[in-house]
Write a protein that holds these residues in place. Sequence first.
Motif, short mmCIF file in Angstrom:
data_model
loop_
_atom_site.label_atom_id
_atom_site.label_comp_id
_atom_site.label_asym_id
_atom_site.label_seq_id
_atom_site.Cartn_x
_atom_site.Cartn_y
_atom_site.Cartn_z
N THR A 19 42.01 36.83 31.75
CA THR A 19 43.32 37.48 31.66
C THR A 19 44.08 36.87 30.49
O THR A 19 43.71 35.81 29.98
CB THR A 19 44.15 37.27 32.94
OG1 THR A 19 44.60 35.90 33.00
CG2 THR A 19 43.35 37.61 34.20
N HIS A 22 45.00 33.21 31.19
CA HIS A 22 43.89 32.27 31.04
C HIS A 22 43.55 32.08 29.56
O HIS A 22 43.20 30.97 29.15
CB HIS A 22 42.67 32.77 31.80
CG HIS A 22 42.82 32.70 33.29
ND1 HIS A 22 43.44 33.69 34.02
CD2 HIS A 22 42.46 31.73 34.19
CE1 HIS A 22 43.44 33.35 35.31
NE2 HIS A 22 42.86 32.18 35.43
N ALA A 126 41.35 37.92 38.82
CA ALA A 126 42.06 36.78 38.24
C ALA A 126 43.45 37.21 37.81
O ALA A 126 43.75 38.40 37.69
CB ALA A 126 41.28 36.22 37.05
N ASN A 144 41.65 32.42 39.69
CA ASN A 144 40.43 33.07 39.21
C ASN A 144 39.35 32.90 40.27
O ASN A 144 38.92 31.77 40.53
CB ASN A 144 39.99 32.46 37.88
CG ASN A 144 38.78 33.17 37.30
OD1 ASN A 144 38.33 34.20 37.81
ND2 ASN A 144 38.22 32.61 36.23
N ALA A 146 36.35 33.84 40.00
CA ALA A 146 35.23 33.34 39.20
C ALA A 146 33.85 33.65 39.80
O ALA A 146 32.88 32.96 39.50
CB ALA A 146 35.38 31.83 38.99
#
Length: 430
Positions: A19, A22, A126, A144, A146
């Motif tokens: 994002t 991030h 996320a 996140n 992930a």
Amino acid sequence: MEHADFNQNLLDFLNESPTPWHAVQAMTRQLDAAGFQALDEREEWHLDEGQGYYVVRNGSSLVAFRTGKGDPARAGIRMVGAHTDSPCLKVKPNPELRRKGFFQVGVEVYGGVLLNPWFDRDLSLAGRVTCLDGEGKVRDLLVNFARPVAFIPSLAIHLDREANSNRSVNAQTDLPPVMMQVPENDQTTLNELLIQQLRKQQPDVDVRKVLGYELSFYDAQPASLIGLNEEFIASARLDNLLSCYIGLRSLLDTSGQKPALLVCNDHEEVGSMSAEGAQGPFLGAVLERWCGAGRGRAIARSMMVSADNAHGIHPNFMDKHDENHGPLINQGPVIKVNHNQRYATNSRSAALYRHISDELGLPCQTFVVRSDMGCGSTIGPLTAANLGVTTLDIGVPQLGMHSVREMTGTRDSYTLYQVLREFMQWDAVN
């Protein structure tokens, strides 16, 4: 930095940046490691000659700069611009849907998404969560998952015989991802799932309540080198995190003798009209505080390179390009020209880039959209209009733009990095 190392670091950056928040966090980590100092817009600034600084707004946009060894009003500023956002599916505020035992979440299309490739992908989630902690403080935290946590299954061809010839996507009804199965009386909320995930990721924070969020789904498949000779990069968000990374490495690796700046704006994909977008006041405010009364003179001696990926020629759709302006992957960055000002390039800004590129012995190409087709745009014209700065629009050629997974060449990114690094220490930019 060598070509292979550059591309591996680029892949790492793409993977840790699902994002804009991030991405900015990943960039600030590199800036911190290089000795750049963080500035707070709420405080007074005391800028020293020869020092690097950066400013973050909304957590999703960033301006980083080197003050250089001279007065920017006399030396001009070498600027590079990119954007941190990419087209995606964003989660709605009240997203929970429960249908036949499936827990789904409603999504809103962000930007010009190519929707069909989002089906049948391993998706993760996320973004930024604003929450209340155990001390009663409101905090922004990044989350996140992930790992694959959602899926948008296609309708089987047996139930849609025209799927290969006449398929359309209804953004309201066809896109809610499936996240899990739940019992009939389930009352699980997405907020509860977010709190669980935040407590796993940040056990030192006592998250009590979710007050709001900005979340998006993303392709869980990591960025990779592809092709028999690994001459291509395949990844989500190449448009335009690739340019953010190129600009960042150019700024970090330049000599630091000349005033130089990188701006990475959010919200380009939806028009840039926001406090942190290219149509907003962010960059101008930073320049005002840096240059003071000399801002006008500095801008008159400056140049902006707006770096945003270009449409490479597709071997299956070659007629979509002007016959003299079909950029080829791995044949050099693309100078983008549009006389209706969808791109901000003029003969002077293009000439400077070509001159630096020629001096380094590196290739470049030119793109003009077909005269019977509409042309996209970038932050270039917006920044040029806001600041009055000479601007060039350039980008590496790519395929699959705005898809959930895009493709570029391994040589083009490194070529653009070499030229922009030199541009940021060039003696005269205007």
